[in-house]
Design a protein around this motif. Structure first.
Motif: not given
Length: 278
Positions: A13-39
Motif C-alpha cells: 500500500i502506498l500513501v503520500t501525505l503531510n501532517a494534516n492527514y495523519l488521523q485520516p490515514l489511521k482510519v484508512l489503515l484500520k479499515s484495511l486491517f479490519y476487512y483483510n485479517p488474513q492479508e
C-alpha cells in the motif's frame, strides 16, 4: 470478476501525505486491517514534512496490527516547480514518481488517498491482471462525462475514452520503471501548468491515458458525494445495501470531509465506524 495474476502473499500500500492527514490515514489503515485479517500488508509512506514523533506513532500503530511500515522521505526540491493550489499539496505528485523511490522488490502497489476507507476485502482487486497496463483505475462517470469533451481539448487527448481518478490507483511498478520517466512528467507540468485543474490527475490522464485499465468506480472508488444525488438516478449501485456488499473503497472527495464537525454526508458512517476503533 477481475482476472487475477498468480497469488502474491504481500499487499503493498502506498500513501503520500503531510501532517494534516495523519488521523485520516489511521482510519484508512484500520479499515484495511479490519476487512483483510488474513492479508499481510507493507505500508509505504512517501512524505516530506513528517517529524520523527509522527513517524514513530505511525510505526507503533501499524506494527501493533502485525503489519510492516516503510517511510520514504522525499526532498521537496523534486517537485519545486509543480503547481500547488486550493486544497492540493505537493505530495499529490509523489505517486507519479513512486517507481523511482520504492524498493526494487516491489513490482505492484496500491496507492490510496488518505480520505478513503475500505469496507470489503481487497485481495482479489489487488491481484488483478494488469494486462500490460501501467495502472488500474476508475472514472467517476457521473462527473467525468460532463467535462470529457473539454478535457480532450484541454489535455490534447482526442482518443481517450475516460478521465480517471487517481485516488485509488493500482500501479504496475515493474512496468513503470521501464516506461515512466520523471523528466517527461516534469516537462509536461512545466509546459502545461496553467492548464492543469486537477494537477496530478491531469498529468496521469494526459500522458498515460492509453495505459490505464478501467474498473467500476461504484465498486473500486465510490465518490461519497454521489450518494447524495442517488435519489435522482435510481439504481441498485446507489443503494446503501448494494454499497455495503459490493464496494471496496469509499472516497470522500472534495473539501467536505467526514472528520469535519459539520459533515452531513450519509456515507460518513463508514469513516466514523473506524474512527471510533482507534
Amino acid at each position: 470478476m477481475l482476472d487475477e495474476v498468480r497469488f502474491t502473499p504481500m499487499i503493498n500500500i502506498l500513501v503520500t501525505l503531510n501532517a494534516n492527514y495523519l488521523q485520516p490515514l489511521k482510519v484508512l489503515l484500520k479499515s484495511l486491517f479490519y476487512y483483510n485479517p488474513q492479508e499481510k500488508f507493507s505500508i509505504y509512506l512517501m512524505h516530506s514534512d513528517l517529524n520523527q514523533h509522527d513517524l514513530d506513532e505511525l510505526h507503533q500503530f501499524i506494527t501493533e496490527h502485525q503489519q510492516q511500515f516503510y517511510p520514504i522521505f522525499i526532498n521537496l526540491d523534486y517537485f519545486k516547480d509543480a503547481p500547488v493550489f486550493r486544497h492540493y499539496s505537493t505530495e499529490m505528485y509523489y505517486r507519479l514518481a513512486a517507481h523511482a523511490f520504492l524498493p526494487k522488490t516491489v513490482d505492484r502497489i496500491l496507492y490510496l488517498d488518505p480520505d478513503i476507507v475500505t469496507i470489503n476485502p481487497i485481495g482479489s482487486f489487488y491481484r488483478t491482471n494488469f494486462e500490460n497496463n501501467l495502472f488500474i483505475a476508475s472514472e467517476h462517470e457521473y462527473s467525468a462525462k460532463i467535462v470529457q469533451p473539454i478535457n480532450k481539448i484541454r489535455l490534447k487527448t482526442p482518443l481517450t475514452k475516460g478521465y480517471f481518478n487517481t485516488g485509488v490507483l493500482l500501479m504496475n511498478v515493474a512496468l513503470m520503471r521501464e516506461l515512466v520517466h520523471l523528466d517527461e512528467i516534469f516537462e509536461y507540468i512545466e509546459k502545461n501548468k496553467f492548464k492543469l485543474v486537477l494537477p496530478d490527475q491531469d498529468v496521469l490522464n494526459a500522458l498515460f491515458w492509453d495505459k490505464i485499465k478501467p474498473v467500476d468506480s461504484y465498486r473500486y472508488n465510490y465518490d461519497a458525494r454521489y450518494f447524495e444525488f442517488a435519489k435522482f438516478y435510481p439504481s441498485d449501485k446507489k443503494k446503501l445495501e448494494w454499497i455495503k456488499k459490493h464496494t471496496l473503497f469509499i472516497h470522500y472527495c472534495g473539501k467536505d470531509k467526514p472528520w469535519h464537525e459539520d459533515y452531513k454526508g450519509k456515507l460518513g458512517i463508514f469513516y466514523q465506524k473506524f474512527e471510533q476503533m482507534i
